[in-house]
Every structure is written in structure tokens, then in C-alpha cells.
Scaffold this motif. Structure first.
Motif, mmCIF file in Angstrom:
data_model
loop_
_atom_site.group_PDB
_atom_site.id
_atom_site.type_symbol
_atom_site.label_atom_id
_atom_site.label_comp_id
_atom_site.label_asym_id
_atom_site.label_seq_id
_atom_site.Cartn_x
_atom_site.Cartn_y
_atom_site.Cartn_z
ATOM 1 N N UNK A 175 2.228 15.766 10.077
ATOM 2 C CA UNK A 175 3.219 14.811 9.618
ATOM 3 C C UNK A 175 2.820 13.410 10.065
ATOM 4 N N UNK A 176 3.574 12.419 9.651
ATOM 5 C CA UNK A 176 3.233 11.035 9.975
ATOM 6 C C UNK A 176 3.154 10.794 11.473
ATOM 7 N N UNK A 177 3.992 11.492 12.230
ATOM 8 C CA UNK A 177 4.019 11.289 13.667
ATOM 9 C C UNK A 177 2.774 11.752 14.387
ATOM 10 N N UNK A 178 1.917 12.513 13.695
ATOM 11 C CA UNK A 178 0.679 12.996 14.324
ATOM 12 C C UNK A 178 -0.382 11.916 14.422
ATOM 13 N N UNK A 219 4.426 1.589 14.386
ATOM 14 C CA UNK A 219 4.107 1.517 15.818
ATOM 15 C C UNK A 219 2.634 1.709 16.141
ATOM 16 N N UNK A 220 1.931 2.572 15.430
ATOM 17 C CA UNK A 220 0.537 2.841 15.785
ATOM 18 C C UNK A 220 -0.348 1.652 15.390
ATOM 19 N N UNK A 221 -1.556 1.552 15.951
ATOM 20 C CA UNK A 221 -2.475 0.501 15.507
ATOM 21 C C UNK A 221 -2.843 0.695 14.032
ATOM 22 N N UNK A 222 -2.762 -0.374 13.255
ATOM 23 C CA UNK A 222 -3.230 -0.398 11.876
ATOM 24 C C UNK A 222 -4.231 -1.528 11.755
ATOM 25 N N UNK A 223 -5.445 -1.200 11.349
ATOM 26 C CA UNK A 223 -6.516 -2.193 11.239
ATOM 27 C C UNK A 223 -6.905 -2.321 9.774
ATOM 28 N N UNK A 224 -6.918 -3.544 9.278
ATOM 29 C CA UNK A 224 -7.323 -3.804 7.898
ATOM 30 C C UNK A 224 -8.834 -3.962 7.811
ATOM 31 N N UNK A 252 -6.818 10.285 13.549
ATOM 32 C CA UNK A 252 -6.918 8.952 12.946
ATOM 33 C C UNK A 252 -7.001 9.071 11.432
ATOM 34 N N UNK A 253 -6.451 8.070 10.779
ATOM 35 C CA UNK A 253 -6.413 8.028 9.320
ATOM 36 C C UNK A 253 -7.307 6.921 8.796
ATOM 37 N N UNK A 254 -8.093 7.230 7.762
ATOM 38 C CA UNK A 254 -8.800 6.213 6.980
ATOM 39 C C UNK A 254 -8.286 6.296 5.554
ATOM 40 N N UNK A 255 -7.877 5.166 4.997
ATOM 41 C CA UNK A 255 -7.376 5.147 3.625
ATOM 42 C C UNK A 255 -7.916 3.918 2.920
ATOM 43 N N UNK A 256 -8.295 4.089 1.662
ATOM 44 C CA UNK A 256 -8.753 2.973 0.849
ATOM 45 C C UNK A 256 -8.026 2.967 -0.475
ATOM 46 N N UNK A 257 -7.747 1.765 -0.999
ATOM 47 C CA UNK A 257 -6.939 1.669 -2.217
ATOM 48 C C UNK A 257 -7.266 0.388 -2.972
ATOM 49 N N UNK A 258 -7.232 0.470 -4.289
ATOM 50 C CA UNK A 258 -7.320 -0.730 -5.135
ATOM 51 C C UNK A 258 -6.453 -0.534 -6.374
#
Length: 408
Positions: free
Chosen positions: A41-44, A77-82, A109-115
Motif C-alpha cells: 500500500x502507499x504507506x509502504x 511525508x516521504x522524500x519525493x525527488x523530481x 522505493x518508487x520510481x515513476x515516469x510520466x508525460x
């Protein structure tokens, strides 16, 4: 001892035109699927790396694009890096997520890319590519293209990205040095359109013959439209974990990240290919993974044009220098060939939503290693390689990323 990193979850929207979807909605789609895939879930999530290359230019959303898109779906709350690294944005976001886990700064950790590139204004969309070379010295680009591909008089070719002219010039240089032919380039395009015909997430899903590719509308010689990536919308996401992270979310060990390496170009003689950026970066990746090119079972490479696949298969050592074109014409890089390349259909058929493209490669290769790629499945695949490059500076890509994955 280096912390092992595992791919736990993957998600990807269909690549294509998503005029009714916002960047946030596409992000939610891919991330939700990736979390569902690994049962988390998102909290992980301990950290997130958000990649987009065009949202600032096309929508004016600079600086905090990831914070906005991810908070809207409940990631807080978690670190989000652009992350923005030209067409290598997705692979760069992935590398940062992997290194966050390797450094024991995160377990999940999550990696996501979008356009969303189809914004109803083709001229504005095409203009984003004009920032992927040195804008302070545009004459340098002209000089580089002349030095590589010579002067070609081709009036009336119509609208196209400047990068089609760049790839065309590099292709003409390769043709001059190694005898690569337009038919060989067309064979790559036909192969990738055929691969994409069985990929439900691909932008284009229509098979084409070599003759049809050659007969299509010309872009800058030797390229025709089906040899080139379309303007595409979409998103892809990957969740990576340490072993502690896998235990925490209850996911199994399946696909391990053996290497992820990023490099930038250098001031060298770019009229030859023997010291190319991707060759240097892939050498470091092979060393980090403890393998060689002959160990690779399947690859996804950055084929913004069909010629780029020829070049990159050579730079990665999958075929000898100068043999990329003949190998493609012989069928060696098909799904049933000696070294399958771009079973997804590649960027020219699957599509090229810039910030998502590198993560789309990871999605495909993870499916291949899991054995869940359906009609595109490569039998007995155990080692997979992705190459994702971007920009252009002084005769070659400005950045290249190479990732190696292994099946447990």
C-alpha cells in the motif's frame, strides 16, 4: 557487502494518446498498478523519484511536479525527488531509487515516469526537443550534423523533431563507415512493428513489411515515418526493495537489479563509434553485474529511430561493430532470434513518452524475466539489459543509462 535490490512491483499505462487524462491521473494509474502488483500500500513507500521531461514546458508545472502528482494520490511525508534527464529521465529515476535502497536509506522505493505530450498544439510539443542540445550555441549543432552526415538538400519534408535530423546525420555517418543500408534500417522498424502487434500497451499495434516501411513518408534521409518514435502519452512505475523491504510487504524474490549505470558524453572524436558513450557505460554495467554481452538473453534499447537500435546493439556489444544492420536483416534480433531486441516494439512502435520510456523498458524486461510476457515471451530468459539515452551534445547523446536485471 552491497545491499541487494529487487524489483517488487511494476505498473504501466498503455502508451498512446491520453487527451482525457492529466499527468496526475496517468501517474495514479501506473503507481496503483505497481503497488497492486507487489501487494503493497502507499504507506509502504519510503521514498519516491518522479520523472517528467516535458510537463514544465507544456503545462508550466515546474519545480514540484512530483510532489503535486503524488500527493494527489495520497503519497505524503516521504522524500519525493523530481528527475529530469532528457529521454533518459525514466532510467535515471530508476537508478536513483535503486541507489537509495543500496545505500540503506530506504527499504521500499518508487520510481515513476510520466508525460502528456499530446496537448493539442503540435508546434509547442515539437519545441520541447529544442532544449535537448546546447541552446547557447545552436550553430554547434549545425556543425556537428554537417560533420557527421554531410549536407543534404531535402525540401518539403514537413514537421518533425530536430532529433530526427540528428539521428539521420548519425545514420548517414554509420552508412558511410560500415555500409549500413536503408533496407537494414527498415528491417529493424518492420521487426519492431511486428513485436508491438502483440503488445496491448503499445501505441502502434500494426505489423509492417520492410517494403511498407521504405515506401512511407520520408523524413530526413534515410529515415521514414515508421522508423521513428511517435509523440506519446503514458506513465510507468517500478517499486524496488531491499530484502527487508520484500519481507515487510510480503513480496517474493523474482527479479534482481544486477547493475544500473549512468554516464555523460565526453570531448572525443564522435565521427567514429569505437569510443561511444554507450560503449563506455555498458562496460561499467557489465562489470558491475559480473556478466558480459554474450550472457544477455533479451534487451530493450533506446530506438527513438530504427537506426538507433542498430547503433546501440553494436555499442552494447550484442553484435560486432558494423554488424547491427546485417544482423537485423538476418532476423537475429527478433523474438525468435539469437539476441531478441525490443520485444515490446521499442520506442518507435510501443511509443516514447519521454519521462516514462526508460521505466517502460524495465516493465517489459521484468515481465520477460517473470515469464509473463505472453506472445512476446523470450524462452528461458534469465539476464535482461535496458539502454536508455537522451539529448545530444558534441556528436553523441548527452546522457546514457544501462540497467542489467537477473532472474532468480
Amino acid at each position: 557487502m552491497t545491499t541487494a535490490v529487487w524489483i517488487a512491483g511494476i505498473g504501466m499505462t498503455p502508451f498512446g494518446r491520453h487527451s482525457g487524462k492529466s499527468v496526475g491521473e496517468l501517474t495514479r494509474w501506473a503507481v496503483t498498478d505497481a503497488l497492486r502488483d507487489c501487494g503493497a500500500d502507499l504507506g509502504a513507500l519510503d521514498a519516491a523519484f518522479f520523472g517528467t521531461a516535458t510537463q514544465g514546458a507544456l503545462e508550466g508545472q515546474h519545480m514540484i511536479s512530483g510532489q503535486i502528482a503524488l500527493r494527489a494520490m495520497g503519497i505524503q511525508r516521504i522524500p519525493v525527488v523530481n528527475v529530469e534527464n532528457a529521454c533518459a529521465t525514466g532510467a535515471s529515476a530508476f537508478a536513483l531509487a535503486v541507489n537509495q535502497v543500496r545505500a540503506s536509506a530506504a527499504d521500499v522505493a518508487l520510481a515513476v515516469g510520466v508525460e502528456r505530450m499530446n496537448v493539442g498544439d503540435p508546434e509547442r510539443t515539437m519545441s520541447v526537443f529544442d532544449s535537448a542540445y546546447d541552446v547557447s550555441d545552436p550553430e554547434a549543432l549545425t556543425r556537428s550534423l554537417l560533420n557527421l552526415g554531410g549536407e543534404v538538400d531535402e525540401p518539403g519534408l514537413g514537421r518533425r523533431s530536430i532529433f530526427m535530423d540528428i539521428y539521420a546525420a548519425v545514420a548517414r555517418n554509420h552508412m558511410r563507415l560500415y555500409g549500413t543500408t536503408q533496407e537494414q534500417i527498415a528491417a529493424v522498424a518492420a521487426k519492431n512493428h511486428d513485436h508491438a502487434s502483440t503488445n496491448p500497451r503499445a501505441h502502434y499495434r500494426k505489423s509492417m513489411t520492410v517494403a511498407e516501411v521504405l515506401a512511407a513518408r520520408r523524413l530526413s534521409y534515410p529515415l521514414t515515418v515508421p522508423m521513428c518514435a511517435p509523440i506519446t502519452d503514458g506513465a510507468a512505475a517500478v517499486v524496488v526493495c531491499s530484502e527487508a523491504g520484500l519481507r515487510r510487504i510480503g513480496a517474493a524474490k523474482q527479479v534482481q537489479v544486477l547493475a544500473t549505470v549512468i554516464g555523460t558524453g565526453s570531448d572525443r572524436d564522435t565521427s567514429t563509434f569505437d569510443e561511444h558513450l554507450t560503449r563506455a557505460v555498458s562496460g561499467r554495467a557489465y562489470e558491475q553485474a559480473g556478466i558480459g554481452p554474450d550472457d544477455v538473453d533479451v534487451a530493450e534499447v533506446h530506438d527513438a529511430t530504427a537506426f538507433a537500435e542498430i547503433m546501440q546493439t553494436e555499442m552494447l556489444g550484442l553484435v560486432p561493430l558494423g554488424e547491427g544492420g546485417p544482423a537485423a536483416l538476418r532476423g537475429e534480433t527478433t523474438c525468435g532470434g539469437r539476441i531478441p531486441v525490443n520485444p515490446s516494439g521499442g520506442l518507435e512502435s510501443k511509443g516514447h513518452p519521454i519521462g516514462a520510456s526508460g521505466l517502460g523498458q524495465i516493465f517489459e524486461l521484468t515481465e520477460q524475466l517473470r515469464g509473463t510476457a505472453g506472445p512476446r515471451q523470450i524462452a528461458h530468459a534469465r539476464i535482461a539489459l535496458a539502454e536508455n539515452g537522451g539529448g545530444f551534445h558534441r556528436g553523441e547523446e548527452a546522457v546514457a543509462a544501462v540497467t542489467v536485471l537477473g532472474k532468480v
